[in-house]
Design an enzyme around this catalytic site. Structure first.
Site, PDB file in Angstrom:
ATOM      1  N   GLU A  39     153.254 135.115   7.420  1.00  0.00           N
ATOM      2  CA  GLU A  39     152.947 136.509   7.110  1.00  0.00           C
ATOM      3  C   GLU A  39     153.993 137.087   6.160  1.00  0.00           C
ATOM      4  O   GLU A  39     153.662 137.787   5.199  1.00  0.00           O
ATOM      5  CB  GLU A  39     152.891 137.335   8.394  1.00  0.00           C
ATOM      6  CG  GLU A  39     151.669 137.052   9.242  1.00  0.00           C
ATOM      7  CD  GLU A  39     151.700 137.754  10.585  1.00  0.00           C
ATOM      8  OE1 GLU A  39     150.630 137.900  11.179  1.00  0.00           O
ATOM      9  OE2 GLU A  39     152.797 138.139  11.050  1.00  0.00           O
TER      10      GLU A  39
ATOM     11  N   ALA B 236     150.284 145.050  11.973  1.00  0.00           N
ATOM     12  CA  ALA B 236     151.666 145.153  12.446  1.00  0.00           C
ATOM     13  C   ALA B 236     151.650 145.441  13.936  1.00  0.00           C
ATOM     14  O   ALA B 236     150.700 146.029  14.458  1.00  0.00           O
ATOM     15  CB  ALA B 236     152.413 146.251  11.703  1.00  0.00           C
TER      16      ALA B 236
ATOM     17  N   LYS C  36     156.547 142.453  13.312  1.00  0.00           N
ATOM     18  CA  LYS C  36     155.388 141.576  13.266  1.00  0.00           C
ATOM     19  C   LYS C  36     155.747 140.259  13.962  1.00  0.00           C
ATOM     20  O   LYS C  36     156.906 139.967  14.167  1.00  0.00           O
ATOM     21  CB  LYS C  36     154.957 141.307  11.823  1.00  0.00           C
ATOM     22  CG  LYS C  36     154.345 142.535  11.140  1.00  0.00           C
ATOM     23  CD  LYS C  36     153.941 142.285   9.696  1.00  0.00           C
ATOM     24  CE  LYS C  36     153.004 141.124   9.526  1.00  0.00           C
ATOM     25  NZ  LYS C  36     151.752 141.247  10.315  1.00  0.00           N
ATOM     26  N   GLY C  37     154.719 139.517  14.313  1.00  0.00           N
ATOM     27  CA  GLY C  37     154.966 138.224  14.933  1.00  0.00           C
ATOM     28  C   GLY C  37     154.463 138.102  16.347  1.00  0.00           C
ATOM     29  O   GLY C  37     154.629 137.060  16.978  1.00  0.00           O
TER      30      GLY C  37
ATOM     31  N   SER D 156     144.104 141.708  15.002  1.00  0.00           N
ATOM     32  CA  SER D 156     142.799 142.282  15.325  1.00  0.00           C
ATOM     33  C   SER D 156     142.307 143.308  14.311  1.00  0.00           C
ATOM     34  O   SER D 156     141.093 143.475  14.139  1.00  0.00           O
ATOM     35  CB  SER D 156     142.856 142.921  16.717  1.00  0.00           C
ATOM     36  OG  SER D 156     143.872 143.904  16.790  1.00  0.00           O
TER      37      SER D 156
ATOM     38  N   SER E  51     146.953 138.386   9.617  1.00  0.00           N
ATOM     39  CA  SER E  51     146.474 137.997  10.941  1.00  0.00           C
ATOM     40  C   SER E  51     146.400 139.225  11.843  1.00  0.00           C
ATOM     41  O   SER E  51     147.025 140.236  11.580  1.00  0.00           O
ATOM     42  CB  SER E  51     147.433 136.979  11.562  1.00  0.00           C
ATOM     43  OG  SER E  51     147.743 135.953  10.641  1.00  0.00           O
TER      44      SER E  51
END
Length: 240
Positions: free
Chosen positions: A110, A90, A101-102, A36, A34
């Protein structure tokens, strides 16, 4: 070139190079993360001539849409628990390839996909490189939790583990109340300041031991390589 255009160009360069240098010719199952920068990784994978010969596993709703939009075959982690390679972004990366991450609220899926992959490659732009986690990513460590445990976990993160601040992540203008993850859980963001490289794994384990914690956004000993698009148009690679 505007700063926004420069960042987008850097993301695309890193993602394309990562796919070109790491995608296995005989791959059967691919993890798509996930964020950009992963948009460009999915775009590049969608340009491959043999894209009908492998299955892509998403880490959440956004990556599921990326897979569909790029004409790739969609599968699930339940169907295909063994993944040949996974590409993901990341929020921050240290020189030992520890990650935060997150930020996009998909951290459990993920991490599940990354842990299931034989090889895990991170794609990002130059802003995500740091000497220590928490140096440039100031929003804190994302932690996915069972909803009714949030008060107790906030208390323990502060009192037992020394978090400077812990927030229950809110939906903002888009949603009244807390953000709900794809797994129907809540997210906390815990500020531990700058995390020494040698302490990342220990902190992850300490957080995981708290009752109600599903997963943390600290990824340690998981990534094999990280590709960063630089401001000058080059791509730097960190590897273990």
């Amino acid at each position: 070139m505007s700063s926004t255009s420069k960042v987008e160009s850097a993301k695309k360069l890193a993602a394309y190079k990562a796919v070109d240098e790491n995608f296995p010719k005989d791959a059967k199952v691919i993890g798509i993360g996930s964020g950009s920068t992963v948009i460009y990784a999915a775009e590049r994978i969608g340009q491959l001539d043999n894209k009908d010969s492998f299955i892509c596993i998403p880490t959440g709703f956004q990556s599921k849409q990326l897979i569909i939009d790029n004409g790739l075959r969609l599968g699930t982690i339940e169907q295909y628990p063994d993944i040949d390679i996974a590409f993901d972004g990341a929020d921050e990366v240290d020189p030992q390839l520890n990650l935060i991450k997150g930020g996009g609220a998909c951290l459990f899926q993920e991490k599940l996909v990354a842990a299931s992959a034989k090889k895990f490659v991170v794609v990002a732009d130059y802003r995500k490189k740091s000497d220590k986690l928490g140096q440039s990513w100031r929003q804190g460590v994302p932690i996915e939790i069972v909803p009714n445990s949030y008060s107790k976990i906030i208390q323990e993160l502060s009192k037992k583990l020394g978090a400077k601040n812990v927030d229950l992540r809110q939906g903002g203008k888009a949603k009244a109340g807390p953000i709900i993850t794809d797994n129907n859980n809540f997210l906390l963001d815990a500020d531990f300041g700058e995390i020494e490289i040698d302490n990342v794994g220990k902190l992850h384990e300490q957080i995981k031991l708290l009752v109600g914690v599903v997963e943390t956004g600290l990824f340690t000993n998981m990534a094999n390589k990280a590709y960063f698009g630089e401001e000058d148009g080059s791509v730097s690679v960190w590897s273990k």
